[in-house]
Design a protein around this motif. Structure first.
Motif, PDB file in Angstrom:
ATOM      1  N   UNK A  94       0.938  -1.434  -0.357  1.00  0.00           N
ATOM      2  CA  UNK A  94       0.145  -0.040   0.153  1.00  0.00           C
ATOM      3  C   UNK A  94       1.043   1.073  -0.017  1.00  0.00           C
ATOM      4  N   UNK A  95       1.889   1.386   0.933  1.00  0.00           N
ATOM      5  CA  UNK A  95       2.626   2.429   1.055  1.00  0.00           C
ATOM      6  C   UNK A  95       3.509   3.308  -0.577  1.00  0.00           C
ATOM      7  N   UNK A  96       4.130   1.360  -1.286  1.00  0.00           N
ATOM      8  CA  UNK A  96       4.878   1.564  -2.145  1.00  0.00           C
ATOM      9  C   UNK A  96       3.984   2.208  -3.251  1.00  0.00           C
ATOM     10  N   UNK A  97       2.891   1.623  -3.774  1.00  0.00           N
ATOM     11  CA  UNK A  97       1.267   2.156  -4.713  1.00  0.00           C
ATOM     12  C   UNK A  97       0.813   3.231  -3.970  1.00  0.00           C
ATOM     13  N   UNK A  98       0.856   3.627  -2.799  1.00  0.00           N
ATOM     14  CA  UNK A  98       0.021   5.485  -2.710  1.00  0.00           C
ATOM     15  C   UNK A  98       1.915   6.232  -3.104  1.00  0.00           C
ATOM     16  N   UNK A  99       3.320   5.372  -2.862  1.00  0.00           N
ATOM     17  CA  UNK A  99       4.515   6.365  -3.005  1.00  0.00           C
ATOM     18  C   UNK A  99       4.240   6.678  -5.138  1.00  0.00           C
ATOM     19  N   UNK A 101       1.630   6.600  -7.101  1.00  0.00           N
ATOM     20  CA  UNK A 101       0.694   6.861  -7.263  1.00  0.00           C
ATOM     21  C   UNK A 101       0.486   8.755  -6.634  1.00  0.00           C
ATOM     22  N   UNK A 102       1.806   8.425  -6.206  1.00  0.00           N
ATOM     23  CA  UNK A 102       1.727  10.503  -5.735  1.00  0.00           C
ATOM     24  C   UNK A 102       2.948  10.832  -7.533  1.00  0.00           C
ATOM     25  N   UNK A 103       3.947   9.838  -8.030  1.00  0.00           N
ATOM     26  CA  UNK A 103       4.928  10.059  -8.572  1.00  0.00           C
ATOM     27  C   UNK A 103       4.167  10.671  -9.764  1.00  0.00           C
ATOM     28  N   UNK A 104       2.852   9.556  -9.953  1.00  0.00           N
ATOM     29  CA  UNK A 104       2.729   9.735 -11.261  1.00  0.00           C
ATOM     30  C   UNK A 104       1.588  11.122 -11.807  1.00  0.00           C
ATOM     31  N   UNK A 105       0.457  10.872 -10.812  1.00  0.00           N
ATOM     32  CA  UNK A 105      -0.129  12.330 -10.124  1.00  0.00           C
ATOM     33  C   UNK A 105       0.697  13.126 -10.314  1.00  0.00           C
ATOM     34  N   UNK A 110       1.896  17.875 -14.084  1.00  0.00           N
ATOM     35  CA  UNK A 110       2.950  18.894 -14.986  1.00  0.00           C
ATOM     36  C   UNK A 110       2.407  18.459 -16.364  1.00  0.00           C
ATOM     37  N   UNK A 111       2.362  17.458 -17.077  1.00  0.00           N
ATOM     38  CA  UNK A 111       1.729  17.497 -18.332  1.00  0.00           C
ATOM     39  C   UNK A 111       0.862  17.565 -18.941  1.00  0.00           C
ATOM     40  N   UNK A 112      -0.589  18.387 -18.246  1.00  0.00           N
ATOM     41  CA  UNK A 112      -1.210  18.596 -18.279  1.00  0.00           C
ATOM     42  C   UNK A 112      -1.579  20.209 -18.333  1.00  0.00           C
ATOM     43  N   UNK A 113      -0.439  20.323 -17.812  1.00  0.00           N
ATOM     44  CA  UNK A 113      -0.598  22.172 -17.159  1.00  0.00           C
ATOM     45  C   UNK A 113       0.624  22.838 -18.679  1.00  0.00           C
TER      46      UNK A 113
END
Length: 119
Positions: A94-99, A101-105, A110-113
């Protein structure tokens, strides 16, 4: 069969009233069915070994239930350790996936901006 039905009905009532979770309902129902099955099987074996009406079933039920309780306690300790290890693994994932997710988010933001700038 009747004992299991009443027990499961009670668990269903608790679940409907939100006194227990879905997982607790399923676990309690499974445990109840196993205990009733052990009781019925040990009564049947006791009656087959001691063919005296009622006495054989009562003795078989008592012995079977006693042996089941002993084995259940021993298995419960092993299962608790196994579940604790499993829970730790799930938390680490869960911690790994949360990190991740945050990285990809953040990267997506940045790409949307960058995409909206030319628009």
């Amino acid at each position: 069969m009747c004992t299991a039905s009443f027990g499961i009905a009670e668990e269903a009532y608790k679940f409907r009233k939100n006194l227990i979770t879905k997982e607790e309902f399923l676990l309690n129902s499974q445990i109840l069915c196993i205990e009733v099955s052990v009781s019925a099987l040990s009564s049947m074996l006791g009656h087959a070994i001691i063919p005296i009406p009622i006495l054989g079933a009562v003795i078989g039920n008592t012995i079977g239930t006693f042996l089941y309780e002993i084995s259940k306690d021993n298995l419960t300790m092993k299962e608790k350790l196994l579940m604790e290890d499993y829970l730790k693994e799930i938390q680490e994932c869960g911690y790994f996936l949360e990190n991740e997710f945050e990285l990809h988010n953040h990267q997506l933001q940045r790409e949307i901006k960058a995409y909206y700038k030319p628009l």
